[in-house]
Design a protein around this motif. Structure first.
Motif, PDB file in Angstrom:
ATOM      1  N   LYS A   1      -1.734   1.492  -4.513  1.00  0.00           N
ATOM      2  CA  LYS A   1      -1.870   2.563  -5.491  1.00  0.00           C
ATOM      3  C   LYS A   1      -1.937   2.001  -6.916  1.00  0.00           C
ATOM      4  O   LYS A   1      -2.190   2.737  -7.870  1.00  0.00           O
TER       5      LYS A   1
ATOM      6  N   THR B   1      -5.445   6.829   1.978  1.00  0.00           N
ATOM      7  CA  THR B   1      -4.457   6.069   2.745  1.00  0.00           C
ATOM      8  C   THR B   1      -4.773   4.575   2.714  1.00  0.00           C
ATOM      9  O   THR B   1      -5.932   4.168   2.579  1.00  0.00           O
ATOM     10  N   GLY B   2      -3.707   3.788   2.788  1.00  0.00           N
ATOM     11  CA  GLY B   2      -3.860   2.359   3.053  1.00  0.00           C
ATOM     12  C   GLY B   2      -4.450   1.515   1.958  1.00  0.00           C
ATOM     13  O   GLY B   2      -5.034   0.472   2.239  1.00  0.00           O
TER      14      GLY B   2
ATOM     15  N   HIS C   1      13.725   6.254   3.780  1.00  0.00           N
ATOM     16  CA  HIS C   1      12.296   6.239   3.485  1.00  0.00           C
ATOM     17  C   HIS C   1      12.013   6.057   1.985  1.00  0.00           C
ATOM     18  O   HIS C   1      11.467   5.039   1.589  1.00  0.00           O
TER      19      HIS C   1
ATOM     20  N   HIS D   1       5.081  10.478  -4.445  1.00  0.00           N
ATOM     21  CA  HIS D   1       5.981   9.904  -3.439  1.00  0.00           C
ATOM     22  C   HIS D   1       5.971   8.387  -3.598  1.00  0.00           C
ATOM     23  O   HIS D   1       4.899   7.777  -3.692  1.00  0.00           O
TER      24      HIS D   1
ATOM     25  N   ASN E   1       0.805  -1.233   0.000  1.00  0.00           N
ATOM     26  CA  ASN E   1       0.000   0.000   0.000  1.00  0.00           C
ATOM     27  C   ASN E   1       0.834   1.279   0.000  1.00  0.00           C
ATOM     28  O   ASN E   1       0.304   2.359   0.262  1.00  0.00           O
ATOM     29  N   ALA E   2       2.112   1.152  -0.281  1.00  0.00           N
ATOM     30  CA  ALA E   2       2.998   2.324  -0.144  1.00  0.00           C
ATOM     31  C   ALA E   2       2.767   3.347  -1.253  1.00  0.00           C
ATOM     32  O   ALA E   2       2.133   3.079  -2.266  1.00  0.00           O
ATOM     33  N   GLY E   3       3.334   4.539  -1.014  1.00  0.00           N
ATOM     34  CA  GLY E   3       3.319   5.615  -2.004  1.00  0.00           C
ATOM     35  C   GLY E   3       2.065   6.470  -1.932  1.00  0.00           C
ATOM     36  O   GLY E   3       1.031   6.054  -1.379  1.00  0.00           O
ATOM     37  N   ASN E   4       2.167   7.663  -2.452  1.00  0.00           N
ATOM     38  CA  ASN E   4       0.999   8.554  -2.538  1.00  0.00           C
ATOM     39  C   ASN E   4       1.232   9.590  -3.633  1.00  0.00           C
ATOM     40  O   ASN E   4       2.372   9.884  -3.990  1.00  0.00           O
TER      41      ASN E   4
ATOM     42  N   SER F   1      -4.275  10.443   2.238  1.00  0.00           N
ATOM     43  CA  SER F   1      -2.956   9.846   2.502  1.00  0.00           C
ATOM     44  C   SER F   1      -2.403  10.279   3.862  1.00  0.00           C
ATOM     45  O   SER F   1      -2.541  11.441   4.258  1.00  0.00           O
ATOM     46  N   SER F   2      -1.749   9.351   4.521  1.00  0.00           N
ATOM     47  CA  SER F   2      -1.121   9.673   5.815  1.00  0.00           C
ATOM     48  C   SER F   2       0.038  10.665   5.639  1.00  0.00           C
ATOM     49  O   SER F   2       0.512  11.241   6.607  1.00  0.00           O
ATOM     50  N   GLU F   3       0.507  10.837   4.386  1.00  0.00           N
ATOM     51  CA  GLU F   3       1.608  11.780   4.128  1.00  0.00           C
ATOM     52  C   GLU F   3       1.093  13.125   3.616  1.00  0.00           C
ATOM     53  O   GLU F   3       1.847  13.894   3.022  1.00  0.00           O
TER      54      GLU F   3
ATOM     55  N   HIS G   1       8.752   4.523  -3.194  1.00  0.00           N
ATOM     56  CA  HIS G   1       9.933   3.913  -2.578  1.00  0.00           C
ATOM     57  C   HIS G   1      10.685   3.079  -3.623  1.00  0.00           C
ATOM     58  O   HIS G   1      10.868   1.874  -3.436  1.00  0.00           O
TER      59      HIS G   1
HETATM   60  P1  13P Z   1      -0.549   6.243   2.535  1.00  0.00           P
HETATM   61  O1  13P Z   1      -1.192   4.979   2.010  1.00  0.00           O
HETATM   62  O2  13P Z   1      -1.186   6.689   3.826  1.00  0.00           O
HETATM   63  O3  13P Z   1      -0.494   7.315   1.512  1.00  0.00           O
HETATM   64  O4  13P Z   1       0.941   5.889   2.978  1.00  0.00           O
HETATM   65  C1  13P Z   1       1.827   5.193   2.168  1.00  0.00           C
HETATM   66  C2  13P Z   1       3.261   5.568   2.389  1.00  0.00           C
HETATM   67  O5  13P Z   1       4.086   5.225   1.573  1.00  0.00           O
HETATM   68  C3  13P Z   1       3.688   6.339   3.569  1.00  0.00           C
HETATM   69  O6  13P Z   1       4.982   6.843   3.382  1.00  0.00           O
END
Ligand code: 13P
Length: 227
Positions: A49, A45-46, A158, A95, A27-30, A74-76, A97
């Motif tokens: 993507k 969030t969560g 990160h 954003h 679930n990473a990235g935003n 998004s949490s970011e 990784h």
């Molecule tokens: P989110 O799903 O909340 O956007 O968070 C993903 C993330 O990569 C946090 O760095």
């Protein structure tokens, strides 16, 4: 001018690309897009993507507070709104990784090597922002001092964040950062990195000016000793 729905669909398309290219796992990235001074579209969030539909995209205000949408933003979002507040020219933020560039961020090595003409012409280099806890104010606070210097940043331990005048530009910058990191790592593994000379770089700067290529460029001439 794209419609509201087209922009949401484009965010989903960029999500599919970052997931398909292994720039994020799970679930990473935003991703976000600034519609107006007080309206920002963001990924929820969560969720993966890689599997979003336009109905999942959330509308927030300039402070990141949800205005419309069923899901949480998004949490970011603090990092995204802070980028828009400090860089009025930016309309899109990605954003992710990506593994090789994030490896440099974990090793504490900025991607600021003058080795590839297309990188010198476009990004210059990619500075490294010190570590800040994800989802907190720490992260934008570490990034803010660098925001005027570049359009792409490594986030220590990160990932990577890239900025653009539109979603595709922000995404293409992400591609370029990861590609650059992979080539640099390959040269390092082969045992030799040949840097471009000062003269090579001056010529590239002239080409850049003549072509009217816009964007911030991080000074890559700092980094001969980065490895
Ligand atoms: P989110 O799903 O909340 O956007 O968070 C993903 C993330 O990569 C946090 O760095």
């Amino acid at each position: 001018m794209s419609t509201y729905f087209e922009l949401k669909a484009q965010i989903c398309e960029i999500g599919r690309r970052v997931y398909a290219r292994n720039y994020v796992a799970s679930n990473a990235g935003n991703i976000s897009y600034k519609l107006s001074e007080d309206e920002i579209l963001t990924t929820p969030t969560g969720v993966s993507k890689g599997y979003m539909d336009p109905g999942m995209i959330v509308l927030v205000d300039r402070k990141g507070k949800r205005r419309y949408g069923e899901r949480e933003p998004s949490s970011e979002i603090k990092m995204h709104v802070s980028i828009y507040a400090h860089r009025p020219d930016v309309r899109a933020v990605v954003h992710a990784h990506p593994p090789t560039a994030t490896g440099f961020a974990v090793a504490g090595i900025p991607l600021a090597h003058c080795v590839l003409p297309e990188v010198v012409l476009s990004l210059g280099g990619v500075p490294l922002a010190p570590y800040g806890t994800p989802s907190t104010e720490e992260l934008p606070q570490q990034l803010i001092p660098l925001l005027e210097k570049a359009d792409a940043f490594l986030l220590a331990n990160h990932g990577v964040v890239t900025l653009g005048k539109d979603l595709l530009q922000a995404y293409y910058r992400m591609e370029m950062v990861e590609h650059f990191a992979l080539i640099l790592l390959t040269a390092k593994q082969l045992g030799k990195i040949n840097f471009l000379t000062k003269e090579n770089i001056e010529k590239l700067k002239e080409i850049r000016e003549a072509a009217g290529i816009k964007g911030k460029q991080f000074d890559c001439s700092l980094c001969k000793l980065c490895f």
